[in-house]
Design an enzyme around this catalytic site. Structure first.
Site, mmCIF file in Angstrom:
data_model
loop_
_atom_site.group_PDB
_atom_site.id
_atom_site.type_symbol
_atom_site.label_atom_id
_atom_site.label_comp_id
_atom_site.label_asym_id
_atom_site.label_seq_id
_atom_site.Cartn_x
_atom_site.Cartn_y
_atom_site.Cartn_z
ATOM 1 N N LEU A 75 -12.045 3.261 11.207
ATOM 2 C CA LEU A 75 -10.138 3.005 11.373
ATOM 3 C C LEU A 75 -9.852 3.927 12.149
ATOM 4 C CD1 LEU A 75 -9.755 1.020 8.103
ATOM 5 C CD2 LEU A 75 -9.323 0.163 9.724
ATOM 6 N N SER A 137 -1.142 -5.151 -0.428
ATOM 7 C CA SER A 137 -0.857 -4.648 -2.527
ATOM 8 C C SER A 137 0.162 -4.948 -3.054
ATOM 9 C CB SER A 137 -1.457 -3.286 -2.248
ATOM 10 O OG SER A 137 -1.314 -2.417 -4.152
ATOM 11 N N LYS A 171 0.258 1.924 1.770
ATOM 12 C CA LYS A 171 0.093 0.548 1.686
ATOM 13 C C LYS A 171 1.772 -0.462 1.925
ATOM 14 C CE LYS A 171 -2.464 -1.809 0.708
ATOM 15 N NZ LYS A 171 -4.262 -2.107 1.220
#
Length: 356
Positions: A75, A137, A171
């Site tokens: 990533l 999330s 998130k």
């Protein structure tokens, strides 16, 4: 792993790319894809980590390793993503950093989460991938306190909320960046799954933070618990929701909360375990900190800051959208908690203890 009902329309998918397959959700997800006959490509950060994925898949009982292939991509770098998405019809982007201890600099979490998501989606768009399903999330939904404590997909955690942990902030910012990219550039569909606390059968000794709670309770390492209520969802149902979001026409452009039922407290979870495993009764927590005790303890214990900030509120988290749009039917929370415990015991990761 018990057989799951195949997701309608699953035969319409080509090769599926999965990131984060060495994790809890990712391992179950790859096993489910293989069991349904999907050719599945998995990204690993470095050569050799394919053995970790294979171990999880085998533990889950999937027997179609002939459909599994690997690509190396991280990533934090552009290298490898063009090859990883080449010839892929759908991407399930599950990977996101989740450290055991909070970093000193929040950018250590935020940058790889946000920039990693953008790398995956951008590469997928360039390669002509139909849809990306991103695992976000509840941290991106419900960590800014609302007076009525009711949360749906319309809600967003404010990243500037005072005391918001770096993981939660990562998130929010990663999901926001993903939606902004797709809106600005077009050319690809995005759907997002927002799970609450994920429990259920474990596939190996490396436990998620959630399943480690159950192990800690069963082994007597949590004699007292904070007064805190939270949502629970079964890992198998999270996987099922990802597949539905991948294939259902109405999922494009939508986010879906994944929660199994009403919120439960740490003490309530302990009571569920006590009823199922009476031999562990003395090891399980039987009392909880008051709100005032939590606020005092949170001054020196960062792990309690979330609980202290919520002040005993009971969040009401809706799964109505996933049910109505995608025909999703999650397991009962009690069953999920018990299946978590049974799998820990079955793999020898827990030996319930009583008083000496």
């Amino acid at each position: 792993m018990a057989a799951e009902t195949p997701v309608p329309g699953a035969s319409g998918a080509g090769t599926v790319l999965v990131t984060g397959a060495t994790g809890y959700v990712g391992g179950h997800l790859v096993a489910r894809l293989l069991s349904e006959g999907h050719r599945t490509r998995v990204t690993v950060r470095e050569p050799g980590r394919d053995t970790e994925v294979l171990a999880l898949v085998r533990q889950a009982g999937a027997d179609r390793e002939d459909l599994l292939e690997f690509a190396v991509a991280d990533l934090s770098a552009d290298t490898g993503w063009a090859a990883a998405v080449d010839g892929v019809s759908h991407v399930l982007h599950v990977a996101s950093p989740f450290p055991v201890t909070p970093p000193e600099n929040e950018d250590e979490l935020i940058l790889p989460a946000r920039d990693g998501a953008l790398r995956v989606i951008s590469a997928a768009r360039t390669a002509g991938v139909r849809r990306v399903v991103m695992t976000s999330s509840f941290a991106a939904v419900g960590y800014t306190v609302k007076p009525d404590a009711r949360y749906s997909e319309e809600d967003w955690t404010d990243p500037d909320t005072e005391g918001l942990p770096a993981y939660h902030k990562s998130k929010v910012l990663a999901e926001r960046a993903a939606w902004d990219f797709v809106e600005a550039n077009g050319g690809i569909e995005l759907a997002v799954v927002n799970p609450v606390g994920i429990f259920g059968p474990v596939l190996g000794p490396r436990l998620a933070a959630s399943t480690n709670i159950v192990r800690s309770m069963l082994t007597g390492r949590m004699p007292v618990v904070p007064l805190m209520y939270f949502g629970v969802v079964d890992v198998r149902d999270v996987v099922d929701l990802h597949l539905r979001a991948m294939l259902h026409p109405k999922a494009a452009g939508e986010r879906f909360l994944a929660v199994g039922g009403p919120s439960i407290s740490f003490l309530g979870m302990a009571e569920v375990l006590r009823a199922h495993l009476p031999a562990a009764a003395d090891a399980l927590p039987s009392s909880e900190l008051t709100v005032e005790e939590m606020r005092e303890a949170a001054k020196t214990e960062p792990a309690l800051r979330d609980a202290a900030g919520l002040g005993g509120r009971v969040p009401v988290i809706s799964n109505a959208k996933a049910r109505s749009v995608l025909d999703w039917e999650p397991r009962d929370v009690t069953r999920t908690v018990l299946d978590t415990a049974d799998s820990l015991i079955g793999l020898g990761l827990v030996t319930p203890v009583g008083k000496p």
